[in-house]
Design an enzyme around this catalytic site. Structure first.
Site, PDB file in Angstrom:
ATOM      1  N   GLY A 123      38.263  47.376  31.522  1.00 13.58           N
ATOM      2  CA  GLY A 123      39.418  46.658  31.774  1.00 13.58           C
ATOM      3  C   GLY A 123      39.547  45.295  30.807  1.00 13.58           C
TER       4      GLY A 123
ATOM      5  N   LEU B 250      38.234  42.111  30.659  1.00 13.76           N
ATOM      6  CA  LEU B 250      37.172  40.799  31.642  1.00 13.76           C
ATOM      7  C   LEU B 250      35.402  42.123  30.767  1.00 13.76           C
ATOM      8  CD1 LEU B 250      35.227  39.146  32.093  1.00 13.76           C
ATOM      9  CD2 LEU B 250      35.390  38.909  34.212  1.00 13.76           C
TER      10      LEU B 250
ATOM     11  N   ASP C 181      30.829  55.254  39.339  1.00 15.07           N
ATOM     12  CA  ASP C 181      32.120  54.439  40.199  1.00 15.07           C
ATOM     13  C   ASP C 181      30.952  53.682  41.566  1.00 15.07           C
ATOM     14  OD1 ASP C 181      34.454  54.369  42.041  1.00 15.07           O
ATOM     15  OD2 ASP C 181      34.321  57.112  41.911  1.00 15.07           O
TER      16      ASP C 181
ATOM     17  N   TRP D 208      39.193  44.734  41.604  1.00 17.24           N
ATOM     18  CA  TRP D 208      40.954  45.217  42.023  1.00 17.24           C
ATOM     19  C   TRP D 208      41.096  43.380  41.486  1.00 17.24           C
ATOM     20  CZ3 TRP D 208      43.502  48.438  44.332  1.00 17.24           C
ATOM     21  CH2 TRP D 208      45.130  48.296  44.469  1.00 17.24           C
TER      22      TRP D 208
ATOM     23  N   TYR E 156      43.662  39.273  48.269  1.00 16.40           N
ATOM     24  CA  TYR E 156      42.503  39.342  46.872  1.00 16.40           C
ATOM     25  C   TYR E 156      42.051  38.085  46.663  1.00 16.40           C
ATOM     26  CZ  TYR E 156      40.507  39.020  41.912  1.00 16.40           C
ATOM     27  OH  TYR E 156      40.317  38.690  41.216  1.00 16.40           O
TER      28      TYR E 156
ATOM     29  N   LYS F 110      37.328  38.926  47.601  1.00 13.32           N
ATOM     30  CA  LYS F 110      36.148  37.997  46.677  1.00 13.32           C
ATOM     31  C   LYS F 110      35.302  37.131  47.753  1.00 13.32           C
ATOM     32  CE  LYS F 110      36.922  39.255  42.436  1.00 13.32           C
ATOM     33  NZ  LYS F 110      36.417  39.610  41.861  1.00 13.32           N
TER      34      LYS F 110
END
Length: 759
Positions: A479, A481, A505, A530, A594, A598
């Site tokens: 990713g 970040l 994982d 995600w 989303y 979070k």
């Protein structure tokens, strides 16, 4: 002995004192000091204590006792005590602070003028400057007779250079004669001040400070370098009565009409009891007449030719001699006790720590060779403001041992390091295993210049590979970040492991356990999860598994092993119905899948024991990721095509390189809990696009302002979710971030650094 052979006499006297000191060598003392510059630029007085908030926090001084320091450099500022009339003094603020230091049993090294030119009724060129400062010094000594150590004027030569040679500070002269006059006035002020102090405190010691950085140069500028290298000693040479006939600069100053003053000083010297050396990574300089090699630097020069004046560490190989060489030179020249009176590196946390640790090691090695070095001073305890502009502009705040960007003094990892040095037990933080940037190739910002160096310097320049340390583990290797965090670690020389899903994982507890046990990290940064906000509306279970369950699973495994963690959340945990920015104290109220995932991750990780940091952030942008909003906007506008952006959704954009550096600093500091990290400038997506366009030289009018509801996105976005932090402002302003983004995106090079005129 000739009448003016003070240097030989001083060496004889001090060699006897050194023999007595060598019989029983005390440990290196830790001294400390807040950055206390109070100087003037045109009509404005600038006070570092005001800008860092120290004037309003009496509890700051209690923090010094936690460091184990024996002395503190602390001001009895002339400008603060008697700002309008030399006969009207207000001691109240100073009374309270000095009394508290005395209660804490911390010795005071009292400073009277620190890079200033005195109150408004005087200046460095005023014939009455010295006598006026001496009056203040005598009054201060009478009021505080228990203070034994004094620095009437900090860095006289440096202050004279910046005030009367380069013109940056008041009285803004750019004339060599004015420079020497300003220096002599400060030397006389020091002599008269110590005389006045010793009326009340006969045993008072002068601890005189100066930056003794060495100048290097190309062959064509060797004369200028030789002059600079003679001039750098003048504060101490004058005080020691060494500037007499035969001194390198005697004839030059005599021709300017200063001969009588030099003789008067030499006849009545005021040798420092301790020579204080202030040393920074910018102290050693390199002069190069080949100005085209430095397109990003403004050229200065002397009255004969232009040249570039840059940090020697950025160009020379081997690197400059640094503190080790300066300690040796100062000892050989004066044979007087030394102290390192300012050490600070305004950089990332591990580099701050490495710099102080390296200075301590330099002092230890110097003492092993018989050099009498008494102390190392951690400077700018509460940070500093505006030094990136040489105090001529607003500038940026940079943290010190404590970070005060949140309004209170937050201890950083520097606290544990200093405490360990003071007690003789070196802190073994994993980031200290890496060499500092000044010891690595990244130090070279300009074409490399290879210089001939003495063998002792060549040997010191060989850096041994550090011993293996526990790594920092970063998840999310595929990713944006995760890759950005790993890049930041490489740049900062932090040993790390970046894992992919097949290595760790988050959905598999045994995979997590295996990775943690295999790598044995000192901390874990979870950058996996995600990120597709709209697809989450269609795949709620998968989003929650990755963002909430997986994050909790990893944090729990780390808790069982005593490993600290950091993870990321989002501004989308809020509904946007508030009429003011959101800080860490606001409760989540998400309006899309989303955001709910979070918010659940925050709750789950927050309930676990152990050391867990959760960073809320927003609206990533970076020139190194082609999928983010900023790159898409600029690429579209560069083609001359309109770019659609919402003008009714307010966010706080976050520059990914800044975010990564701040997160790494917080992890090194051992911070926990919620923390908001953005570039803290609220704007709509459309206005953000316009600012990006302007900085990149693109057509702002092509930004098409539309309502967010018309963009066809599956997930509902909150209308107003700017994030602010009540814990600390760690990222630069958004305009600064946008400018750096644009420079990377367009390949621009901004000119940096003020030009300096030499004589």
């Amino acid at each position: 002995m000739p009448k003016h052979d003070h240097k030989s006499a001083l060496k004889i006297i001090m060699s006897k004192a050194t023999l007595r000191w060598a019989d029983h060598v005390p440990p290196v003392e830790l001294w400390a000091g807040p950055e206390c510059t109070l100087n003037r630029v045109h009509s404005r007085f600038r006070d570092q204590f005001e800008e860092t908030g120290h004037t309003r926090r009496t509890e700051d001084l209690d923090l010094l006792s936690q460091l184990g320091c024996t002395k503190a450099r602390y001001p009895i500022s002339w400008e603060r005590t008697a700002p309008h009339d030399p006969s009207q003094r207000d001691w109240s603020w100073t009374d309270d602070r000095l009394a508290r230091l005395r209660q804490l049993d911390i010795g005071v090294i009292a400073g009277l003028v620190h890079h200033g030119s005195g109150p408004a009724y005087t200046n460095l060129l005023d014939p009455g400057f010295a006598t006026a400062l001496a009056m203040h010094a005598g009054a201060a000594a009478q009021r505080y007779p228990w203070i034994g150590d004094w620095t009437p004027v900090n860095e006289p030569l440096t202050t004279a250079r910046f005030s009367t040679l380069y013109g940056h500070w008041y009285p803004h002269s750019r004339d060599e004669s004015a420079f020497w006059l300003a220096l002599l006035n400060q030397i006389d002020a020091t002599r008269l001040a110590m005389r006045a102090i010793r009326i009340h405190i006969p045993g008072a010691r002068l601890i005189q400070t100066e930056d003794l950085g060495r100048t290097y140069a190309t062959a064509g500028l060797c004369d200028q370098a030789a002059f600079d290298n003679s001039r750098r000693w003048m504060s101490f040479d004058l005080l020691c009565g060494m500037v007499v006939s035969g001194h390198d600069l005697w004839r030059r100053l005599s021709r300017m009409g200063f001969g009588d003053r030099l003789r008067a000083i030499a006849d009545d010297p005021c040798p420092p009891d301790i020579i204080g050396i202030n040393h920074y990574l910018t102290s050693d300089r390199f002069l190069d007449h080949r100005i085209r090699r430095y397109p990003r630097l403004a050229a200065g020069g002397n009255d004969q030719r232009p040249f570039v004046d840059t940090e020697a560490i950025r160009a020379l190989t081997p690197p400059p001699q640094g503190l080790t060489g300066i300690l040796r030179e100062a000892w050989e020249r004066y044979a007087r006790p030394l102290a390192v009176t300012e050490i600070h590196n305004g950089c990332t946390r591990e580099e701050q720590m490495r710099w102080v640790a390296a200075a301590w090691d330099d002092v230890t090695r110097a003492r092993d060779t018989g050099i009498d070095v008494r102390a190392v001073t951690s400077w700018a305890l509460f940070g500093s403001s505006g030094w990136d502009t040489l105090l001529t502009g607003v500038g940026r705040y940079e943290a010190g041992t404590f970070d005060v960007s949140g309004g209170t003094a937050r201890p950083t990892a520097m606290v544990a390091l200093l405490r360990s040095l003071a007690t003789g037990h070196r802190l073994r933080h994993p980031v200290l295993g890496g060499s500092g940037w000044w010891q690595r190739e990244i130090r070279l910002h300009h074409p490399e210049v290879v210089r001939a160096a003495p063998l002792i310097e060549q040997q010191r320049a060989v850096i041994q590979p550090p011993p293996p340390t526990r790594p920092l583990l970063i998840t999310g290797g595929s990713g944006t970040l995760g890759r950005a965090l790993a890049a930041a670690c490489r740049h900062r020389n932090i040993d790390h492991v970046l894992t992919q899903r097949h290595e760790l994982d988050l959905a598999d507890a045994s995979s997590i356990a295996g990775a943690l046990d295999r790598h044995y990290p000192w901390a874990v940064i979870n950058a996996a999860g995600w990120v597709r906000v709209d697809e989450a509306e269609l795949q709620q279970a998968a989003c929650f598994e990755a963002n909430a369950a997986g994050a909790e699973r990893l944090a729990a495994a780390c808790t069982r092993r005593g490993i600290a963690t950091a993870s990321f959340s989002s501004d989308l945990v809020f509904d946007g119905l508030c009429d003011r920015p959101y800080d860490e104290g606001r409760a989540p109220s998400p309006i899309n899948v989303y955001g709910r995932s979070k918010a659940e991750a925050e709750r789950a990780v927050g309930c676990l024991p152990g050391r867990h940091l959760v960073v809320r952030t927003a609206a990533f942008f970076s020139p190194f990721d082609k999928h983010n909003f900023a790159v898409q906007a600029c690429n579209t506008l560069a083609r001359g095509v309109p770019f659609i952006a919402a003008d009714d959704e307010t966010i706080t954009p976050t520059y990914v390189p800044d975010l990564c550096n701040a997160v790494l600093d917080l992890v090194i500091d051992g911070e926990t809990g919620l923390w908001h990290l953005t570039n803290e400038d609220a704007c709509t997506w459309a206005s953000f696009a316009m600012r990006l366009a302007k900085a990149s030289g693109l057509d702002e009018s092509l930004v098409d302002h539309q309502a967010g509801a018309t963009l066809g996105l599956l997930a509902t976005r909150p209308a107003y979710v700017p994030l602010i932090s009540r814990r600390g402002k760690l990222l630069p302003p958004l305009d600064h971030a946008i400018r750096r983004f644009a420079e990377e995106f367009t390949g621009q090079d901004a000119q940096i650094g003020p030009a300096m005129q030499r004589f």
